[in-house]
Motif scaffolding. Structure first.
Motif, PDB file in Angstrom:
ATOM      1  N   GLY A  79       0.800  -1.224   0.000  1.00 28.72           N
ATOM      2  CA  GLY A  79       0.000   0.000   0.000  1.00 28.72           C
ATOM      3  C   GLY A  79       0.831   1.272   0.000  1.00 28.72           C
ATOM      4  N   VAL A  80       2.127   1.163  -0.259  1.00 28.43           N
ATOM      5  CA  VAL A  80       2.981   2.350  -0.203  1.00 28.43           C
ATOM      6  C   VAL A  80       3.281   2.905  -1.597  1.00 28.43           C
ATOM      7  CG1 VAL A  80       5.262   3.244   0.453  1.00 28.43           C
ATOM      8  CG2 VAL A  80       4.036   1.670   1.981  1.00 28.43           C
ATOM      9  N   ARG A  83      -4.431   1.106  -1.340  1.00 28.41           N
ATOM     10  CA  ARG A  83      -4.124   1.334   0.069  1.00 28.41           C
ATOM     11  C   ARG A  83      -5.469   1.403   0.800  1.00 28.41           C
ATOM     12  NH1 ARG A  83      -0.720   6.425   2.416  1.00 28.41           N
ATOM     13  NH2 ARG A  83       0.910   5.339   1.227  1.00 28.41           N
ATOM     14  N   SER A 133      -6.140   3.314   7.342  1.00 27.90           N
ATOM     15  CA  SER A 133      -4.696   3.203   7.516  1.00 27.90           C
ATOM     16  C   SER A 133      -4.174   4.218   8.531  1.00 27.90           C
ATOM     17  CB  SER A 133      -3.983   3.400   6.164  1.00 27.90           C
ATOM     18  OG  SER A 133      -4.279   2.364   5.280  1.00 27.90           O
ATOM     19  N   PRO A 134      -4.539   4.072   9.799  1.00 29.79           N
ATOM     20  CA  PRO A 134      -4.124   5.048  10.814  1.00 29.79           C
ATOM     21  C   PRO A 134      -2.622   4.974  11.118  1.00 29.79           C
ATOM     22  CG  PRO A 134      -5.256   3.209  11.858  1.00 29.79           C
ATOM     23  CD  PRO A 134      -5.349   2.982  10.382  1.00 29.79           C
ATOM     24  N   ASP A 135      -2.024   3.793  10.969  1.00 32.11           N
ATOM     25  CA  ASP A 135      -0.601   3.638  11.240  1.00 32.11           C
ATOM     26  C   ASP A 135      -0.049   2.621  10.225  1.00 32.11           C
ATOM     27  OD1 ASP A 135      -0.462   0.761  12.522  1.00 32.11           O
ATOM     28  OD2 ASP A 135      -2.229   1.752  13.367  1.00 32.11           O
ATOM     29  N   PRO A 136       1.262   2.553  10.076  1.00 36.06           N
ATOM     30  CA  PRO A 136       1.837   1.726   9.003  1.00 36.06           C
ATOM     31  C   PRO A 136       1.470   0.244   9.082  1.00 36.06           C
ATOM     32  CG  PRO A 136       3.496   3.206   9.872  1.00 36.06           C
ATOM     33  CD  PRO A 136       2.313   3.339  10.761  1.00 36.06           C
ATOM     34  N   ILE A 137       1.484  -0.343  10.268  1.00 35.65           N
ATOM     35  CA  ILE A 137       1.184  -1.775  10.375  1.00 35.65           C
ATOM     36  C   ILE A 137      -0.271  -2.054  10.017  1.00 35.65           C
ATOM     37  CG2 ILE A 137       1.008  -3.727  11.985  1.00 35.65           C
ATOM     38  CD1 ILE A 137       3.843  -3.208  11.280  1.00 35.65           C
ATOM     39  N   MET A 147      -2.075  -0.256   8.116  1.00 35.20           N
ATOM     40  CA  MET A 147      -2.159  -0.020   6.673  1.00 35.20           C
ATOM     41  C   MET A 147      -1.774  -1.286   5.897  1.00 35.20           C
ATOM     42  SD  MET A 147       0.043   2.672   4.360  1.00 35.20           S
ATOM     43  CE  MET A 147       1.589   1.817   4.625  1.00 35.20           C
ATOM     44  N   MET A 158      -1.656  -4.439   6.975  1.00 34.93           N
ATOM     45  CA  MET A 158      -2.525  -5.595   7.221  1.00 34.93           C
ATOM     46  C   MET A 158      -3.886  -5.428   6.563  1.00 34.93           C
ATOM     47  SD  MET A 158      -1.127  -7.054  10.833  1.00 34.93           S
ATOM     48  CE  MET A 158      -2.102  -8.474  10.621  1.00 34.93           C
ATOM     49  N   LYS A 159      -4.451  -4.229   6.634  1.00 34.21           N
ATOM     50  CA  LYS A 159      -5.785  -3.991   6.040  1.00 34.21           C
ATOM     51  C   LYS A 159      -5.703  -3.956   4.514  1.00 34.21           C
ATOM     52  CE  LYS A 159      -8.315  -2.606   9.804  1.00 34.21           C
ATOM     53  NZ  LYS A 159      -9.559  -3.193  10.287  1.00 34.21           N
ATOM     54  N   ARG A 203      -3.649  -5.548   2.593  1.00 34.21           N
ATOM     55  CA  ARG A 203      -3.483  -6.907   2.087  1.00 34.21           C
ATOM     56  C   ARG A 203      -4.746  -7.726   2.304  1.00 34.21           C
ATOM     57  NH1 ARG A 203       1.775  -8.429   1.203  1.00 34.21           N
ATOM     58  NH2 ARG A 203       1.770 -10.373   2.363  1.00 34.21           N
ATOM     59  N   GLU A 204      -5.426  -7.492   3.410  1.00 34.43           N
ATOM     60  CA  GLU A 204      -6.692  -8.190   3.673  1.00 34.43           C
ATOM     61  C   GLU A 204      -7.744  -7.808   2.624  1.00 34.43           C
ATOM     62  OE1 GLU A 204      -8.084 -10.458   5.215  1.00 34.43           O
ATOM     63  OE2 GLU A 204     -10.206  -9.938   5.378  1.00 34.43           O
ATOM     64  N   PHE A 237      -6.157  -8.809  -1.468  1.00 38.64           N
ATOM     65  CA  PHE A 237      -5.918 -10.172  -1.951  1.00 38.64           C
ATOM     66  C   PHE A 237      -7.186 -11.027  -1.847  1.00 38.64           C
ATOM     67  CE2 PHE A 237      -1.310  -9.634  -0.389  1.00 38.64           C
ATOM     68  CZ  PHE A 237      -0.838  -9.328  -1.657  1.00 38.64           C
TER      69      PHE A 237
END
Lengths: 484, 96
Positions: free
Chosen positions: A325-326, A331, A335-339, A341, A343-344, A346-347, A350
């Protein structure tokens, strides 16, 4: 004249002798897409404007007296190959808006001879699947029976070729993804030797197995495409620095003295009787033309499926880590924080099959399990390669069914992942061993095509093409067309 | 069962996938089925066998250490979901 129904070779003759222009040919193909693609669902993106512009450029080149065999020929590209400025989605939501800023080497090479790109074809998301039902957008359909799967993952390319929605197409093959859909759709498809064709710009799935190749209406056209796309590319360090022969020179309908091995294990695993009998008929036909054949044994191919389903997902889990998502693609809005972002994104991005393979691969590579799964699979891969290399000490080619069955129904195997994967049992060994293999139509069952696979030793494309051509020239399965 | 639902959650975290409960249940079943299928490989004695990571023996493909043209920044950023001042923009990483 039915221009869209022509082979590359036949169209080239008409272009060269100025009986037809590339614009006329391209317009005919675009009209064909317009009229049948709602039935086949072969394309993710149709690039009409680009195609017509390229057709006009091709016509200028032809007018100047320079008509290469693919100049002005409408070709479809699987949507996992980068095309500059044109959507390249891998049929995944995570790349729904991705427009590459560069061309894949194969796309560049086609452009260099002024071939015409008519569109980008559907696939199982990231080429993971055997039916094109795992596409993140829609399932493609088999032109011979639109309730059946076209095979996969290059189902869009195979369906488009069979339905005359292009003259030829490119696919990619990691475990059978060119050959199995070619078999299901009654067309010709070839996976070249690993490294024969540059993978630069092919969105990576399993890097030690992936290979680009042609899907065409006959063996001659496969040779014509292979001539253009093969060869060393400094941008793919695994591409082979070996001269590219003129593959059309292998097109001699002569198999006298050719030694054919028939690996019995690959007939044992769920091969439908009608498929087995069509393949045996093909062997006998070749024998009638002067080839010698013998049954042989390559026992470790029985382990091909588990080896493949460890190695391919392992490589995929690593390759697909780039979707974060970068830099491109989806994205998540959440996406409040990088992790979160990561995980969500990719969820959301995909699909189920891709997640499953990333999970398997991550597990197989994780500390404590690496030796039991990934390393074990790599070692068995060595045994399998040796078995196949040993067979080629005795035989020029190995012949098997391409797929154990004809096309299955849409939806039929979606909930039975093992049955789905079994359709790749005969094609996977060529990827694991890195050798070339071609599928040509060799019969019909209930109106659905059957495919004959011919495998050759590494860089033995010429012998595979020669046997395939001899078979084709003595049969007319490749001339049959579906009714759409 | 080789892999528990908790194991699946842990692997999902390693893979940076936020799975739903339903997905976790489904994947636990699928993955265990496949792992059972993989057990077939243990039939083979591979102690003395070298692994194949690549079919062609390529090692250290070098090129000359010469600068070549690369993509301009606007091309590099063309597909970015968010960008700022010629950089990819991401949610704040460091607390202020």
């Amino acid at each position: 004249m039915d221009l869209a129904g022509l082979t590359v070779k036949a169209a080239h003759e008409l272009l060269k002798s100025r009986q037809v222009t590339s614009r006329e040919l391209t317009e005919a193909v675009l009209r064909r897409i317009e009229s049948v693609d709602d039935k086949t669902k072969a394309y993710v993106t149709v690039t009409s404007d680009i195609a017509l512009r390229q057709a006009d450029a091709a016509d200028k080149r032809i007018a100047s007296g320079d008509a290469a065999p693919l100049t002005g020929i409408p070709i479809a590209i699987k949507d996992n190959m980068c095309t500059r400025g044109v959507l390249t989605t891998c049929s995944s939501r995570i790349l729904y808006n991705y427009k590459p800023v560069y061309d894949a080497t194969v796309v560049e090479r086609l452009a260099a001879v002024n071939a015409v790109m008519v569109g980008k074809t559907n696939l199982d998301e990231f080429a993971m699947g055997s039916s094109t039902e795992n596409s993140g957008f829609f399932a493609s359909r088999n032109p011979w029976d639109t309730e059946k799967a076209p095979g996969g993952s290059s189902g869009g390319s195979a369906s488009a070729v069979a339905a005359d929605e292009c003259l030829a197409a490119l696919g990619s093959d990691t475990g059978g993804s060119i050959r199995q859909p070619a078999s299901f759709c009654g067309v010709t498809g070839m996976k070249p030797t690993y490294g024969r064709v540059s993978r630069y710009g092919l969105v990576a799935f399993a890097s030690s197995l992936d290979q680009i190749g042609p899907i065409t209406k006959d063996v001659t056209d496969t040779a014509l495409l292979l001539n253009v796309i093969s060869g060393k590319d400094p941008r793919d360090s695994t591409s082979l620095d070996v001269p590219v022969p003129d593959y059309t020179k292998s097109l001699a309908p002569d198999v006298k003295g050719i030694k054919i091995g028939v690996p019995k294990e690959l007939f044992g695993m769920g091969t439908a009787p009608e498929v087995a009998s069509a393949v045996w008929d093909a062997v006998k036909l070749l024998a009638g033309l002067g080839a010698e054949w013998k049954e042989t044994s390559t026992p470790s191919v029985e382990y091909g499926l588990p080896v493949y389903y460890i190695i391919a997902p392992s490589e995929a889990s690593s390759n697909l880590a780039r979707y974060d998502g970068v830099r491109y693609g989806l994205r998540s809005k959440d996406s409040p924080d990088p992790i979160t972002m990561l995980m969500k994104t990719r969820e959301e991005g995909f699909g189920a099959e891709v997640k499953q393979r990333i999970m398997i691969g991550t597990y197989a590579l994780s500390a404590g399990y690496y030796d039991a799964y990934y390393l074990k699979a790599q070692k068995v891969r060595t045994l399998l390669r040796r078995d196949i290399e040993r067979a080629f000490e005795e035989f020029d080619v190995l012949v098997t069914p391409t797929s154990p069955t004809v096309a299955f129904g849409l939806g039929e195997r979606v909930d039975d992942p093992l049955a789905m994967k079994l359709s790749d049992v005969c094609t996977i060994p060529a990827n694991l061993a890195g050798i070339p293999a071609i599928s040509v139509p060799c019969g019909f069952h209930n109106g659905l095509p059957i495919g004959l696979q011919i495998m050759a030793p590494g860089l033995g494309e010429e012998i595979a093409l020669r046997v395939a051509y001899a078979f084709e020239q003595n049969t007319d399965y490749h001339k049959q067309k579906p009714n759409l | 069962m080789i892999l528990s639902r908790e194991d699946v959650s842990q692997v999902a975290f390693l893979a940076r996938l936020e799975l739903t409960d339903e997905e976790k249940d489904k994947l636990t079943g699928h993955i265990n089925n496949l792992l059972q299928h993989f057990a077939k490989l243990q039939e083979l004695d591979t102690d003395a066998v070298e692994p194949t990571s690549h079919v062609i023996p390529v090692e250290n493909v070098f090129r000359e250490d010469k600068a070549r043209p690369s993509l301009p920044p606007q091309d590099v950023l063309a597909n970015a979901p968010e960008s700022q001042d010629d950089c990819f923009a991401v949610p704040r990483i460091v607390e202020t």
